[in-house]
Design a protein around this motif. Structure first.
Motif, PDB file in Angstrom:
ATOM      1  N   ALA A 104       0.849  -1.488  -0.091  1.00 16.85           N
ATOM      2  CA  ALA A 104       0.226  -0.069  -0.005  1.00 16.85           C
ATOM      3  C   ALA A 104       0.896   1.216   0.009  1.00 16.85           C
ATOM      4  O   ALA A 104       2.024   1.151   0.708  1.00 16.85           O
ATOM      5  N   GLN A 105       0.111   2.373  -0.670  1.00 15.60           N
ATOM      6  CA  GLN A 105       0.788   3.579  -0.716  1.00 15.60           C
ATOM      7  C   GLN A 105       0.136   4.628   0.268  1.00 15.60           C
ATOM      8  O   GLN A 105      -1.357   4.722   0.092  1.00 15.60           O
ATOM      9  N   VAL A 106       0.735   5.633   1.055  1.00 16.65           N
ATOM     10  CA  VAL A 106       0.053   6.719   1.772  1.00 16.65           C
ATOM     11  C   VAL A 106       0.731   7.785   1.382  1.00 16.65           C
ATOM     12  O   VAL A 106       1.827   7.953   1.530  1.00 16.65           O
ATOM     13  N   SER A 107      -0.142   9.033   1.044  1.00 15.82           N
ATOM     14  CA  SER A 107       0.222  10.226   0.898  1.00 15.82           C
ATOM     15  C   SER A 107      -0.136  11.391   1.780  1.00 15.82           C
ATOM     16  O   SER A 107      -1.601  11.287   1.779  1.00 15.82           O
ATOM     17  N   ASP A 108       0.607  12.054   2.383  1.00 17.34           N
ATOM     18  CA  ASP A 108      -0.004  12.878   3.452  1.00 17.34           C
ATOM     19  C   ASP A 108       1.018  14.157   3.755  1.00 17.34           C
ATOM     20  O   ASP A 108       2.099  13.886   3.982  1.00 17.34           O
ATOM     21  N   GLU A 109       0.655  15.220   3.454  1.00 14.81           N
ATOM     22  CA  GLU A 109       1.390  16.450   3.806  1.00 14.81           C
ATOM     23  C   GLU A 109       2.688  16.413   2.914  1.00 14.81           C
ATOM     24  O   GLU A 109       3.494  16.772   3.535  1.00 14.81           O
ATOM     25  N   GLY A 110       2.499  16.208   1.667  1.00  9.21           N
ATOM     26  CA  GLY A 110       3.652  16.134   0.841  1.00  9.21           C
ATOM     27  C   GLY A 110       4.813  14.792   0.874  1.00  9.21           C
ATOM     28  O   GLY A 110       5.607  14.588   0.284  1.00  9.21           O
ATOM     29  N   SER A 111       4.518  13.944   1.892  1.00  8.22           N
ATOM     30  CA  SER A 111       5.362  12.665   1.975  1.00  8.22           C
ATOM     31  C   SER A 111       4.543  11.606   1.585  1.00  8.22           C
ATOM     32  O   SER A 111       3.249  11.587   1.646  1.00  8.22           O
ATOM     33  N   SER A 112       5.218  10.320   1.115  1.00 15.31           N
ATOM     34  CA  SER A 112       4.535   9.172   0.801  1.00 15.31           C
ATOM     35  C   SER A 112       5.251   8.223   1.513  1.00 15.31           C
ATOM     36  O   SER A 112       6.349   8.017   2.018  1.00 15.31           O
ATOM     37  N   TYR A 113       4.421   7.116   1.973  1.00  4.99           N
ATOM     38  CA  TYR A 113       4.770   5.798   2.801  1.00  4.99           C
ATOM     39  C   TYR A 113       4.440   4.618   1.968  1.00  4.99           C
ATOM     40  O   TYR A 113       3.257   4.665   1.402  1.00  4.99           O
ATOM     41  N   SER A 114       5.251   3.805   1.966  1.00  6.77           N
ATOM     42  CA  SER A 114       5.125   2.441   1.253  1.00  6.77           C
ATOM     43  C   SER A 114       5.181   1.203   1.940  1.00  6.77           C
ATOM     44  O   SER A 114       6.137   0.989   2.906  1.00  6.77           O
ATOM     45  N   GLY A 115       3.960   0.329   1.883  1.00  5.35           N
ATOM     46  CA  GLY A 115       4.055  -0.771   2.741  1.00  5.35           C
ATOM     47  C   GLY A 115       3.649  -0.582   3.979  1.00  5.35           C
ATOM     48  O   GLY A 115       3.637   0.359   4.771  1.00  5.35           O
ATOM     49  N   ARG A 116       3.293  -1.921   4.911  1.00  2.00           N
ATOM     50  CA  ARG A 116       2.782  -1.999   6.113  1.00  2.00           C
ATOM     51  C   ARG A 116       3.700  -1.311   7.132  1.00  2.00           C
ATOM     52  O   ARG A 116       3.451  -0.333   8.087  1.00  2.00           O
ATOM     53  N   ASP A 117       4.961  -1.431   6.954  1.00  2.00           N
ATOM     54  CA  ASP A 117       6.077  -1.061   8.128  1.00  2.00           C
ATOM     55  C   ASP A 117       5.976   0.513   8.062  1.00  2.00           C
ATOM     56  O   ASP A 117       6.086   1.035   9.081  1.00  2.00           O
ATOM     57  N   GLU A 118       6.265   1.045   7.021  1.00  2.00           N
ATOM     58  CA  GLU A 118       6.313   2.715   6.703  1.00  2.00           C
ATOM     59  C   GLU A 118       5.183   3.263   7.348  1.00  2.00           C
ATOM     60  O   GLU A 118       4.953   4.143   7.805  1.00  2.00           O
ATOM     61  N   ILE A 119       3.805   2.645   6.693  1.00  3.72           N
ATOM     62  CA  ILE A 119       2.718   3.250   7.465  1.00  3.72           C
ATOM     63  C   ILE A 119       2.371   3.110   8.715  1.00  3.72           C
ATOM     64  O   ILE A 119       2.107   4.064   9.380  1.00  3.72           O
ATOM     65  N   LYS A 120       2.767   2.086   9.369  1.00  4.18           N
ATOM     66  CA  LYS A 120       2.678   1.780  10.757  1.00  4.18           C
ATOM     67  C   LYS A 120       3.700   2.941  11.426  1.00  4.18           C
ATOM     68  O   LYS A 120       3.334   3.551  12.452  1.00  4.18           O
ATOM     69  N   GLN A 121       5.046   3.311  10.902  1.00  3.25           N
ATOM     70  CA  GLN A 121       5.701   3.949  11.538  1.00  3.25           C
ATOM     71  C   GLN A 121       5.182   5.501  11.538  1.00  3.25           C
ATOM     72  O   GLN A 121       5.503   6.254  12.384  1.00  3.25           O
ATOM     73  N   TRP A 122       4.722   5.814  10.136  1.00  2.00           N
ATOM     74  CA  TRP A 122       4.003   7.174   9.956  1.00  2.00           C
ATOM     75  C   TRP A 122       3.071   7.382  11.249  1.00  2.00           C
ATOM     76  O   TRP A 122       3.023   8.504  11.566  1.00  2.00           O
ATOM     77  N   ILE A 123       2.088   6.395  11.042  1.00  3.12           N
ATOM     78  CA  ILE A 123       0.852   6.730  12.069  1.00  3.12           C
ATOM     79  C   ILE A 123       1.289   6.565  13.593  1.00  3.12           C
ATOM     80  O   ILE A 123       0.510   7.408  14.369  1.00  3.12           O
ATOM     81  N   GLN A 124       2.065   5.938  13.820  1.00  2.00           N
ATOM     82  CA  GLN A 124       2.617   5.853  15.310  1.00  2.00           C
ATOM     83  C   GLN A 124       3.193   7.230  15.467  1.00  2.00           C
ATOM     84  O   GLN A 124       2.977   7.804  16.553  1.00  2.00           O
ATOM     85  N   GLN A 125       4.013   7.934  14.737  1.00  2.00           N
ATOM     86  CA  GLN A 125       4.730   9.064  14.892  1.00  2.00           C
ATOM     87  C   GLN A 125       3.712  10.021  15.193  1.00  2.00           C
ATOM     88  O   GLN A 125       3.836  10.796  15.963  1.00  2.00           O
ATOM     89  N   ALA A 126       2.839  10.109  14.011  1.00  2.00           N
ATOM     90  CA  ALA A 126       1.810  11.249  14.312  1.00  2.00           C
ATOM     91  C   ALA A 126       0.791  10.976  15.325  1.00  2.00           C
ATOM     92  O   ALA A 126       0.493  12.011  15.881  1.00  2.00           O
ATOM     93  N   SER A 127       0.486   9.891  15.654  1.00  2.00           N
ATOM     94  CA  SER A 127      -0.404   9.754  16.657  1.00  2.00           C
ATOM     95  C   SER A 127       0.147  10.087  18.179  1.00  2.00           C
ATOM     96  O   SER A 127      -0.396  10.650  18.954  1.00  2.00           O
TER      97      SER A 127
END
Length: 107
Positions: free
Chosen positions: A30-53
């Motif tokens: 999976a790909q996530v795009s938020d605030e000009g940054s992109s995240y690929s795969g479950r591990d990056e998505i998990k790190q992104w949402i964990q840091q933001a949360s």
């Protein structure tokens, strides 16, 4: 509002600040795009949402949901410890069965 199980689960995972459960709603590539940054795969998505949360303690309140085939749009009110809270954001989703293939967040 009746939400599909996967979308309701994604919101619950976010509101529970459970990054592992949140990432589990996405495909492996999976790909996530938020605030000009992109995240690929479950591990990056998990790190992104964990840091933001951890930083913003974000909570989601669904306002609207539409789906046409694999394309879906979720409108949410996001509240937390960020400037301008609460904010209304659009989650543009591409679904792959019960999982999310892509998520683009816009405001």
């Amino acid at each position: 509002m009746n939400l599909p199980d996967n979308i309701a689960g994604l919101i619950k995972a976010q509101n529970d600040l459970n990054s592992t459960a949140f990432a589990g709603f996405f495909t492996a590539e999976a790909q996530v795009s938020d605030e000009g940054s992109s995240y690929s795969g479950r591990d990056e998505i998990k790190q992104w949402i964990q840091q933001a949360s951890e930083k913003y303690q974000m909570q989601l309140k669904p306002l609207d949901y539409t789906q046409n085939g694999p394309a879906a749009e979720l409108t949410v009110e996001v509240s937390g410890t960020f400037p301008g809270s609460p904010a209304v954001l659009q989650y543009h989703l591409e679904l792959d069965g019960p999982l999310i293939r892509s998520l683009r967040i816009s405001g």
